[in-house]
Structures are given as C-alpha cells and as structure tokens.
Scaffold this motif. Structure first.
Motif, PDB file in Angstrom:
ATOM      1  N   ASP A   1      77.477  15.398 -26.408  1.00  0.00           N
ATOM      2  CA  ASP A   1      77.580  16.702 -25.566  1.00  0.00           C
ATOM      3  C   ASP A   1      78.706  17.493 -25.981  1.00  0.00           C
TER       4      ASP A   1
ATOM      5  N   ILE B   1      73.802  19.961 -24.416  1.00  0.00           N
ATOM      6  CA  ILE B   1      73.456  18.689 -24.282  1.00  0.00           C
ATOM      7  C   ILE B   1      72.782  18.158 -25.759  1.00  0.00           C
ATOM      8  N   SER B   2      73.543  17.213 -26.233  1.00  0.00           N
ATOM      9  CA  SER B   2      73.335  16.708 -27.631  1.00  0.00           C
ATOM     10  C   SER B   2      71.901  16.090 -27.724  1.00  0.00           C
TER      11      SER B   2
END
Length: 456
Positions: free
Chosen positions: A372, A356-357
């Motif tokens: 992501d 998850i960025s």
C-alpha cells in the motif's frame, strides 16, 4: 478529409512510432502502470475519468466528446523507483557457507510515453486512438544474494496497447464511448535455481545453487473499453469508464539447468490474466477559478490467479516449478484533488491519493515487492499559444515498509516453486515520478456566430 485532418493523422502515426521506439519497462501497483497522463499525474489522477483532458480517454473513451475538432496529446513519465532488500535470519542463504546479503536499489528507472488523438466527424460523433503501456516491470538483482531463488539477474515485462475508440454525444448532458484494446507484450524473467543435496553434508545447509532459469516469451491479447459521462449541471461532470481484463498469451522458451554443467532449452507457453479497471471520476467546479476532483478506481487483480507454464517436460522441470502463483487480491485507488485557474494561460493542480496494493503479505516476493502507498502530486498547465498547451507534474509515492516471508510455515505458494527454499526479509521502497506532456489542436476553432440586435 481536410489537409489539417490529414496532417493530424500523420502526426499521430509518427507519435505512435516514437512511442514504440522509446518505451522501456516500468512497474507500479502490482504490474500496473498508472502513469498514462501528465495532466492526471498532477492530481494523483483525481477526476481523470470525468475528463478535463484528452488523456482521460485511457480511463473513459466518452470524454472525447469534450474536445472539439482535431486534437492530440502526448505525455511522457519518467519513473524513478527505489527498492532495497534486507534478508533476515531463517533465510537459506543467510547462514554459512554462503552468507549471501541483501541488495541495494533493484528498481530500474523507466520512461513511459503515451499518445492520444481524437477527430470530431460531426457535432455528435468522435473517433479516437490511444497507444499506451498499461503493464510493466523492470528490475535488476545481483546473481548471488539471499533471495536469489525468487529474483536474480534482470526481469522485464513490456506491453504496447493500441485502443481505437469511438464516442457519441447523445445530448448536452450524456455521452458514451467504446473501444477495442489490441495488446502486444514481451516478458523475460530470470531467477536462480537451487537443488537439494544429501545431508548431513557439512558445511552445506542442504541446498546448492546451480544456475538460473530464464523465461523469454512474447504474445498478443485483446480486450475492450467502454464509458459514459454525465453532466447534470454546468458545474458538474461525472465519468465512469471500464477497461476490460486481457488474457495475455505468451509463447517462447524456458532455459533451465538440467545438471550442474548443462542448460536445457524448451518451448514454453502461458497465459497471464491481466485485470480489468473500473474508474469513477467527478469534477465539480465551485467558482470560475476552482474545481474539486475525485476518483475511486477498482482493479480486479484477483482474476490473475496462477499462471502455468506449458511445454517443458515434467521429467526435467517439476510441475511446481512451472507455476507462477500470483494470486493477487483486488486493488483500489482513492484520490482527491483541486485545480486552480491562476490566469488565462496558467492552471495549477494538486492531489493526494491512497492505493491499496493487490500484493498481500501471503504472496509477496522480492521480484514484485509491492505494498500500500500514499500519493502526493502537484502539476501545472501552460498555454503556450497557437493551439499548444504544455503539462508538467511531479508525484512522490510513500510505500509502506514491506515484509516478505516465503517459508513452509507462511503458506506463501511461491515456496513450492523452488522445491522449498526459505527466504525471509523486508523491503524499503519509494517512487518518484516526473511527467511532461504537450497538447495541440490541429484545426482552427469555429468563430462564434455574431447576431445582430433584433428590433420590431
């Protein structure tokens, strides 16, 4: 210290020297560089904080107690990023008279080495050293394209992080470790500068590009690492490690156009609050050949906030232009994998992950178009002999299609830094990573103690 110990220290020092000479820039997961282990790369870093390889000390210094004697590990990852930008209608420079277009690949291939060394002083105490590049960026953009005010020319961030560490085995099932991070960083950012022009002013849309702003800085930052490993059974290892955030100081110069023909150069300084990383890893052996692996990793990117450049006079550079409003959220990595001992010399591994960025739609720019992504990895280890083991791994990262909206209605804070230049577009990207590593044990393993049959 024995001759073997002295030789190992000298080699570790030479490896560190090679690292400093060879490192170039990379980026992944915001500004973070995951690629610190060829061994871990083969499982998408599943279980790496629980050990299995000396390079696990990057995430958890306590794993050093798993490696007897004097050992070293050197890894190199070659990162091949791809990111292409497609502007949309509504961007200032898409319409006439400029009609600037998008970009081809803006990501630069990067070489990311890492070096690890451990020395067992006595049955319960280890000393270690690692040298890494935990954060980085390397991108190149054309000067004249639709998003030039948010990325133009070449921008780089390079970090060199040395971490002397110590680990102590309390008993057979619990070990602890700690270390000090010493980090040097260089940063050079380049982006276009636009000024408003009076309107009505056909055929100008009300903005005109006047040149580039260029920030060139370097500096030092400090932090710590700590970790613990638990071995509740002979088949289970649990590791928890923490790398603290670093308040990275920078100082240097900011060059900006002061008119259509003049460039002014001013002293500049700023602090970038790099994140801490908390990693939980598990290794579970299910039979003599198979081991299952898992990782949950949290990175507190929300501490980065907004970095403010100090130094340039506000009469020349507006205050809004001196803000770097990263404003990321926390990032997460979840991965699972497996390791299979195919023979006495060959071990195979694989893993998948989901990241998850920290970069959300609300703050994304073309400079760091992160999103992501899914990880898919394979790897292998081969025992060459004479204490030498080679690692090889490959990963492909599938990055979600990425929208960018920097406009008055989007609320993206970067809009104010340019004085109101709109850019709307999308990015298509993926990443390929190839990692190789070599491990060596410098001293001779202790021969097993032979005991005779005791009879009455």
């Amino acid at each position: 210290m024995s001759f073997c110990g002295l030789k190992a220290v000298l080699l570790a020092c030479s490896g560190i020297g090679a690292f400093l000479a060879a490192t170039v820039d990379a980026n992944a997961g915001g500004l973070a560089v995951h690629e610190q282990s060829a061994y871990g790369q083969g499982t998408s870093f599943a279980g790496i904080a629980a050990g299995g390889d000396l390079s696990g000390m990057f995430w958890n210094p306590a794993v050093m107690t798993q490696f007897a004697g004097i050992q070293s590990s050197v890894s190199t990852s070659v990162i091949f990023p791809y990111a292409s930008n497609s502007p949309s209608a509504g961007s200032i420079y898409v319409g006439l008279p400029y009609a600037y277009g998008g970009t081809s690949n803006t990501g630069n291939a990067a070489l990311v080495p890492s070096v690890y060394f451990s020395y067992q002083l006595n049955p319960n105490l280890w000393l270690g050293m690692s040298v890494n590049s935990p954060f980085g960026l390397s991108v190149s953009f054309p000067e004249l394209w639709a998003g030039r005010d948010y990325a133009a020319g070449t921008s780089n961030l390079t970090t060199y992080n040395a971490t002397p560490s110590v680990a102590y085995r309390i008993n057979d099932w619990i070990s602890v470790g700690a270390g000090v991070q010493i980090q040097y960083a260089k940063m050079a950012f380049d982006h276009g500068v636009t000024v408003p022009v009076p309107c009505p002013c056909p055929p100008s849309p009300g903005f005109a590009p006047v040149g580039d702003a260029y920030l060139s800085t370097n500096g030092w930052g400090y932090g710590f690492t700590a970790g613990i490993t638990l071995t509740p059974t002979s088949a289970t290892t649990i590791g928890l490690g923490y790398r603290s955030g670093i308040d990275q100081k920078f100082s240097g110069t900011l060059a900006v156009p002061t008119s259509l023909t003049t460039i002014g150069s001013f002293p500049a300084s700023l602090t970038v609050n790099a994140p801490g990383i908390l990693s939980l890893g598990v290794r579970q052996r299910i039979d003599p050949r198979w081991t299952l692996l898992g990782t949950v990793e949290w990175t507190n990117w929300n501490r980065i906030g907004t970095s403010v450049i100090s130094g340039p006079p506000l009469t020349v550079v507006p205050a809004a232009a001196l803000n770097l409003p990263f404003q990321y959220q926390d990032g997460w990595l979840f991965s699972v994998g497996a390791e299979y001992i195919a023979s006495d010399r060959l071990t195979l591994r694989t893993g998948v992950g989901y990241e998850i960025s920290p970069v959300t739609d609300q703050v994304r720019t073309p400079l760091i178009p992160d999103n992501d992504r899914f990880w898919a990895s394979v790897g292998a280890s081969w025992k060459i002999g004479m204490g030498i083991t080679a690692d090889l791994a490959y990963s492909h990262l599938f990055v979600r299609s990425t929208p960018i909206n920097i406009s008055a209605s989007s609320g993206n804070p970067w809009f104010a830094t340019t004085g109101g230049v709109t850019y709307i577009g999308s990015v298509e990207s993926h990443v390929d990573i190839l990692s190789i590593g070599v491990k060596y044990r410098w001293d001779e393993p202790a021969a097993p103690v032979k005991t005779g049959l005791i009879t009455k």
